[in-house]
Design a protein around this motif. Structure first.
Motif, PDB file in Angstrom:
ATOM      1  N   ALA A 249       0.819  -1.213   0.000  1.00 47.19           N
ATOM      2  CA  ALA A 249       0.000   0.000   0.000  1.00 47.19           C
ATOM      3  C   ALA A 249       0.854   1.266   0.000  1.00 47.19           C
ATOM      4  CB  ALA A 249      -0.906   0.011   1.227  1.00 47.19           C
ATOM      5  N   SER A 250       0.312   2.294  -0.644  1.00 49.95           N
ATOM      6  CA  SER A 250       0.890   3.634  -0.546  1.00 49.95           C
ATOM      7  C   SER A 250      -0.209   4.567  -0.066  1.00 49.95           C
ATOM      8  CB  SER A 250       1.440   4.099  -1.897  1.00 49.95           C
ATOM      9  OG  SER A 250       0.408   4.202  -2.850  1.00 49.95           O
ATOM     10  N   VAL A 251       0.173   5.582   0.698  1.00 50.59           N
ATOM     11  CA  VAL A 251      -0.806   6.483   1.318  1.00 50.59           C
ATOM     12  C   VAL A 251      -0.356   7.922   1.120  1.00 50.59           C
ATOM     13  CG1 VAL A 251      -1.928   7.158   3.476  1.00 50.59           C
ATOM     14  CG2 VAL A 251      -1.332   4.754   3.085  1.00 50.59           C
ATOM     15  N   GLU A 252      -1.310   8.774   0.753  1.00 51.27           N
ATOM     16  CA  GLU A 252      -1.092  10.215   0.687  1.00 51.27           C
ATOM     17  C   GLU A 252      -2.182  10.847   1.536  1.00 51.27           C
ATOM     18  OE1 GLU A 252      -1.690  13.764  -2.566  1.00 51.27           O
ATOM     19  OE2 GLU A 252      -1.117  11.790  -3.299  1.00 51.27           O
ATOM     20  N   ASP A 253      -1.800  11.757   2.435  1.00 48.93           N
ATOM     21  CA  ASP A 253      -2.827  12.351   3.300  1.00 48.93           C
ATOM     22  C   ASP A 253      -2.888  13.859   3.144  1.00 48.93           C
ATOM     23  OD1 ASP A 253      -0.333  12.472   4.716  1.00 48.93           O
ATOM     24  OD2 ASP A 253      -1.448  13.056   6.484  1.00 48.93           O
ATOM     25  N   VAL A 254      -4.085  14.383   3.408  1.00 51.11           N
ATOM     26  CA  VAL A 254      -4.364  15.812   3.302  1.00 51.11           C
ATOM     27  C   VAL A 254      -5.109  16.226   4.560  1.00 51.11           C
ATOM     28  CG1 VAL A 254      -5.609  17.574   1.993  1.00 51.11           C
ATOM     29  CG2 VAL A 254      -4.589  15.645   0.782  1.00 51.11           C
ATOM     30  N   SER A 255      -4.707  17.344   5.154  1.00 48.60           N
ATOM     31  CA  SER A 255      -5.411  17.892   6.317  1.00 48.60           C
ATOM     32  C   SER A 255      -6.137  19.159   5.895  1.00 48.60           C
ATOM     33  CB  SER A 255      -4.423  18.242   7.429  1.00 48.60           C
ATOM     34  OG  SER A 255      -3.794  17.104   7.908  1.00 48.60           O
ATOM     35  N   LYS A 256      -7.357  19.308   6.382  1.00 42.06           N
ATOM     36  CA  LYS A 256      -8.135  20.518   6.097  1.00 42.06           C
ATOM     37  C   LYS A 256      -8.205  21.356   7.374  1.00 42.06           C
ATOM     38  CE  LYS A 256     -10.255  19.046   2.101  1.00 42.06           C
ATOM     39  NZ  LYS A 256     -10.555  19.790   0.952  1.00 42.06           N
ATOM     40  N   THR A 257      -8.489  22.630   7.217  1.00 39.88           N
ATOM     41  CA  THR A 257      -8.510  23.536   8.369  1.00 39.88           C
ATOM     42  C   THR A 257      -9.639  23.237   9.345  1.00 39.88           C
ATOM     43  OG1 THR A 257      -9.774  25.160   7.092  1.00 39.88           O
ATOM     44  CG2 THR A 257      -7.383  25.426   7.137  1.00 39.88           C
ATOM     45  N   ASP A 258     -10.698  22.546   8.885  1.00 45.45           N
ATOM     46  CA  ASP A 258     -11.810  22.228   9.786  1.00 45.45           C
ATOM     47  C   ASP A 258     -11.575  20.947  10.585  1.00 45.45           C
ATOM     48  OD1 ASP A 258     -12.152  20.243   7.889  1.00 45.45           O
ATOM     49  OD2 ASP A 258     -14.240  20.717   7.458  1.00 45.45           O
ATOM     50  N   GLY A 259     -10.384  20.362  10.460  1.00 48.68           N
ATOM     51  CA  GLY A 259     -10.060  19.139  11.196  1.00 48.68           C
ATOM     52  C   GLY A 259     -10.271  17.870  10.402  1.00 48.68           C
ATOM     53  N   THR A 260     -10.823  17.978   9.193  1.00 47.53           N
ATOM     54  CA  THR A 260     -11.030  16.810   8.342  1.00 47.53           C
ATOM     55  C   THR A 260      -9.685  16.285   7.847  1.00 47.53           C
ATOM     56  OG1 THR A 260     -13.195  17.606   7.615  1.00 47.53           O
ATOM     57  CG2 THR A 260     -12.102  16.001   6.189  1.00 47.53           C
ATOM     58  N   ARG A 261      -9.551  14.960   7.869  1.00 48.92           N
ATOM     59  CA  ARG A 261      -8.349  14.309   7.340  1.00 48.92           C
ATOM     60  C   ARG A 261      -8.763  13.417   6.182  1.00 48.92           C
ATOM     61  NH1 ARG A 261      -3.777  13.990  10.657  1.00 48.92           N
ATOM     62  NH2 ARG A 261      -2.901  13.442   8.651  1.00 48.92           N
ATOM     63  N   ILE A 262      -8.068  13.523   5.050  1.00 44.07           N
ATOM     64  CA  ILE A 262      -8.364  12.717   3.862  1.00 44.07           C
ATOM     65  C   ILE A 262      -7.123  11.906   3.524  1.00 44.07           C
ATOM     66  CG2 ILE A 262      -9.033  12.751   1.426  1.00 44.07           C
ATOM     67  CD1 ILE A 262     -10.354  15.494   2.013  1.00 44.07           C
ATOM     68  N   TYR A 263      -7.333  10.621   3.279  1.00 45.07           N
ATOM     69  CA  TYR A 263      -6.244   9.708   2.931  1.00 45.07           C
ATOM     70  C   TYR A 263      -6.562   9.056   1.593  1.00 45.07           C
ATOM     71  CZ  TYR A 263      -5.045  10.187   7.832  1.00 45.07           C
ATOM     72  OH  TYR A 263      -4.719  10.692   9.063  1.00 45.07           O
ATOM     73  N   TYR A 264      -5.643   9.177   0.652  1.00 51.53           N
ATOM     74  CA  TYR A 264      -5.761   8.512  -0.640  1.00 51.53           C
ATOM     75  C   TYR A 264      -4.841   7.297  -0.592  1.00 51.53           C
ATOM     76  CZ  TYR A 264      -7.910  12.874  -2.087  1.00 51.53           C
ATOM     77  OH  TYR A 264      -8.745  13.965  -2.174  1.00 51.53           O
ATOM     78  N   LEU A 265      -5.413   6.122  -0.807  1.00 51.29           N
ATOM     79  CA  LEU A 265      -4.653   4.879  -0.713  1.00 51.29           C
ATOM     80  C   LEU A 265      -4.631   4.164  -2.055  1.00 51.29           C
ATOM     81  CD1 LEU A 265      -5.982   5.379   2.192  1.00 51.29           C
ATOM     82  CD2 LEU A 265      -5.585   2.988   2.558  1.00 51.29           C
ATOM     83  N   ASN A 266      -3.531   3.477  -2.281  1.00 49.37           N
ATOM     84  CA  ASN A 266      -3.455   2.511  -3.366  1.00 49.37           C
ATOM     85  C   ASN A 266      -3.054   1.216  -2.682  1.00 49.37           C
ATOM     86  OD1 ASN A 266      -2.687   0.819  -5.515  1.00 49.37           O
ATOM     87  ND2 ASN A 266      -2.260   2.604  -6.793  1.00 49.37           N
ATOM     88  N   VAL A 267      -3.994   0.287  -2.587  1.00 46.67           N
ATOM     89  CA  VAL A 267      -3.770  -0.971  -1.884  1.00 46.67           C
ATOM     90  C   VAL A 267      -3.786  -2.092  -2.917  1.00 46.67           C
ATOM     91  CG1 VAL A 267      -4.575  -2.524  -0.074  1.00 46.67           C
ATOM     92  CG2 VAL A 267      -4.880  -0.066   0.192  1.00 46.67           C
ATOM     93  N   SER A 268      -2.607  -2.621  -3.205  1.00 44.10           N
ATOM     94  CA  SER A 268      -2.469  -3.692  -4.197  1.00 44.10           C
ATOM     95  C   SER A 268      -3.146  -3.323  -5.515  1.00 44.10           C
ATOM     96  CB  SER A 268      -3.034  -4.999  -3.649  1.00 44.10           C
ATOM     97  OG  SER A 268      -2.352  -5.369  -2.479  1.00 44.10           O
ATOM     98  N   GLY A 269      -2.979  -2.072  -5.950  1.00 42.74           N
ATOM     99  CA  GLY A 269      -3.529  -1.621  -7.217  1.00 42.74           C
ATOM    100  C   GLY A 269      -4.959  -1.107  -7.150  1.00 42.74           C
ATOM    101  N   MET A 270      -5.614  -1.203  -5.987  1.00 36.81           N
ATOM    102  CA  MET A 270      -6.987  -0.722  -5.847  1.00 36.81           C
ATOM    103  C   MET A 270      -6.981   0.635  -5.139  1.00 36.81           C
ATOM    104  SD  MET A 270     -10.311  -2.481  -4.075  1.00 36.81           S
ATOM    105  CE  MET A 270     -10.164  -3.892  -5.139  1.00 36.81           C
ATOM    106  N   ARG A 271      -7.549   1.652  -5.804  1.00 35.22           N
ATOM    107  CA  ARG A 271      -7.591   2.994  -5.227  1.00 35.22           C
ATOM    108  C   ARG A 271      -8.723   3.101  -4.221  1.00 35.22           C
ATOM    109  NH1 ARG A 271      -9.040   5.990  -9.712  1.00 35.22           N
ATOM    110  NH2 ARG A 271      -9.304   7.753  -8.336  1.00 35.22           N
ATOM    111  N   GLN A 272      -8.410   3.699  -3.069  1.00 33.35           N
ATOM    112  CA  GLN A 272      -9.398   3.916  -2.025  1.00 33.35           C
ATOM    113  C   GLN A 272      -9.184   5.302  -1.426  1.00 33.35           C
ATOM    114  OE1 GLN A 272     -10.069   0.677   0.769  1.00 33.35           O
ATOM    115  NE2 GLN A 272      -8.761  -0.643  -0.479  1.00 33.35           N
TER     116      GLN A 272
END
Length: 78
Positions: A44-67
Motif C-alpha cells: 500500500a501507498s498512502v497520501e494524506d491531506v489535512s483541512k482547516t476544519d479538522g477533516t483528514r483525507i487519505y488517498y490509498l493505493n492498496v495492491s492496485g486498488m484505489r481507495q
C-alpha cells in the motif's frame, strides 16, 4: 474523538464509474494510526491531506486498488 468515517473504493472497470461507499460514525484516537493499521501487511501507498476544519483525507493505493478514507470530526453538540 468521534469522526464520520467515509471509505470509498474506486471501481477499476472502465465502463463502471460507481464507487463502493461505506459511512459510519466511529471513535478514532488517531486517524493516521487507523489507516496505517488498515494497510498493515498489504502492498500500500498512502497520501494524506489535512483541512482547516479538522477533516483528514487519505488517498490509498492498496495492491492496485484505489481507495479514499475521509475522517470528518463529529460535533458532539448536535
Amino acid at each position: 474523538m468521534k469522526y464520520e468515517v467515509v471509505r470509498e473504493i474506486f471501481n477499476m472497470c472502465d465502463l463502471n464509474k460507481m464507487r463502493d461507499i461505506f459511512i459510519e460514525e466511529k471513535e478514532v484516537e488517531d486517524p493516521d494510526a487507523y489507516v496505517k493499521e488498515y494497510c498493515e501487511g498489504k502492498d500500500a501507498s498512502v497520501e494524506d491531506v489535512s483541512k482547516t476544519d479538522g477533516t483528514r483525507i487519505y488517498y490509498l493505493n492498496v495492491s492496485g486498488m484505489r481507495q479514499k478514507f475521509t475522517f470528518t470530526p463529529v460535533d458532539e453538540k448536535r
